[in-house]
Scaffold this active site. Structure first.
Site, short mmCIF file in Angstrom:
data_model
loop_
_atom_site.label_atom_id
_atom_site.label_comp_id
_atom_site.label_asym_id
_atom_site.label_seq_id
_atom_site.Cartn_x
_atom_site.Cartn_y
_atom_site.Cartn_z
N LYS A 56 6.10 23.22 47.58
CA LYS A 56 7.68 22.78 46.74
C LYS A 56 8.37 22.20 47.75
O LYS A 56 9.12 21.16 47.12
CB LYS A 56 8.29 24.31 46.65
N GLN A 100 10.80 33.26 47.08
CA GLN A 100 9.28 33.26 46.65
C GLN A 100 9.09 34.65 46.44
O GLN A 100 9.40 35.51 47.51
CB GLN A 100 8.69 32.46 48.04
N ASP A 123 14.63 29.44 39.31
CA ASP A 123 13.32 30.31 38.81
C ASP A 123 13.75 30.99 37.79
O ASP A 123 12.69 31.26 36.75
CB ASP A 123 12.75 31.27 39.97
#
Ligand code: NAP
Length: 301
Positions: A56, A100, A123
């Site tokens: 990413k 994450q 996200d």
């Protein structure tokens, strides 16, 4: 007549095009003195999480998004994560925040995700964004489902009225994807069935699918006998399989037995090179949207 094998849905090529158009938008922002910024928080040393975060951050660098990288040890205190998130929420240079998952040990995932500013929640795991998705309201959308919808659209695969079967009911993939496919829109209006580990006679359900999406986290779960002739098969699964014969010592495969299923499907995503790159591109997309929103230049497209 011999049947042709499935056309490959090329996630890398689609991603390249997506990133080209994002790059233009980033240039427009930079002319106004704005550099989109993504705050990335990784706790612990899970190798898969580390490699996702590295990928990413590399994608961010390549396209001109500034990434603010925070790596914490396995035993980091929840208060430390919460205070970093609070700083990122308040920082005008940070447009998107990514935590994450999974978080290690005793950290409360709901509390940590719940602390992210929903407007920076690239996200889209915050309950507010999850709720907005359920209600078909505007909000951030999760990256993997967005990437899958983009692939279906780009390959002109009709969704409206089709039978879609999703394997997996996670909050990251299965559930948000099912909701998006139910939207009253041209990329929605599907008849959606969601399967999970308690589903009886999986094959009987999957053989109904015009579009079969495998996100069960089980390597090679979907075999040719579970697929209807001509179905579109989307493989979300990512598994590192040890293999000393290949460089790096492992190869990557998905939830679908690619070689047998490609002989039956009309379209199929490979692993790697299918859903994975699209997920990252959608993360970049969401970050750019957040930056445009902050700059008051948001595009609706
Ligand atoms: P997850 O949270 O582990 O959820 C897996 C889901 O699959 C659960 O709902 C589980 O059912 C269901 N399941 C497990 N075994 C099954 C079976 N035999 N038949 C039917 N359903 C079954 O996983 P996730 O986070 O959604 O991820 C799924 C896979 O996608 C993983 O391999 C992950 O690495 C990959 N992934 C890839 C990307 C990408 O960008 N390519 C992004 C996200 C995830 P229960 O609910 O009953 O346990």
């Amino acid at each position: 007549m011999d049947r042709m094998s499935a056309s490959i849905i090329d996630g890398r090529a689609l991603s390249l095009r997506l990133r080209e158009s994002l790059s233009e938008r980033i240039k427009r922002l930079s002319r106004r003195g704005i550099v989109p910024g993504l705050f990335v928080l990784l706790a612990g040393s899970d190798p898969a999480s580390q490699s996702y975060v590295n990928a990413k951050e590399k994608a961010c660098r390549e396209i001109g998004i500034r990434s603010f990288d925070h790596r914490l040890p396995e035993d980091a205190a929840e208060s430390e994560l919460l205070s970093l998130i609070s700083e990122a929420n308040a920082d005008p240079d940070v447009h998107g925040i990514l935590v994450q998952l999974p978080l290690p040990g005793a950290l409360d995932q709901n509390r940590v995700i719940g602390a992210v500013d929903p407007g920076k929640d690239v996200d889209a795991f915050h309950p507010l964004n999850a709720g907005r998705l359920l209600l078909e309201q505007d909000g951030m959308r999760p990256c993997t489902p967005l990437g899958i919808l983009h692939a279906l659209e780009a390959y002109c695969i009709p969704v409206e009225g089709s039978e879609v079967v999703i394997l997996g009911r996670s909050s990251v993939v299965g559930k948000p994807l099912a909701n998006l496919l139910l939207f009253r829109s041209s990329l929605g209006n599907a008849t959606v069935t969601v399967c999970h580990s308690r589903t009886r006679d999986l094959g009987q359900v999957t053989r109904r699918a015009d579009i079969l999406i495998a996100a069960a986290g089980q390597p090679g779960l979907v075999t040719a006998d579970m697929v209807k002739e001509g179905a579109v098969v989307i493989d979300v699964g990512v598994h590192r399989i040890e293999d000393t014969r290949v460089p790096g010592g492992y190869r990557v495969r998905g939830d679908v037995d690619f070689e047998s299923v490609r002989e039956k499907a009309s379209f199929i995503t490979p692993v790697p090179g299918g859903v994975g790159p699209l997920t990252i591109s959608m993360l970049l997309h969401n970050t750019v949207v957040c930056a445009e929103r902050a700059a008051g230049t948001e595009k609706t497209a």
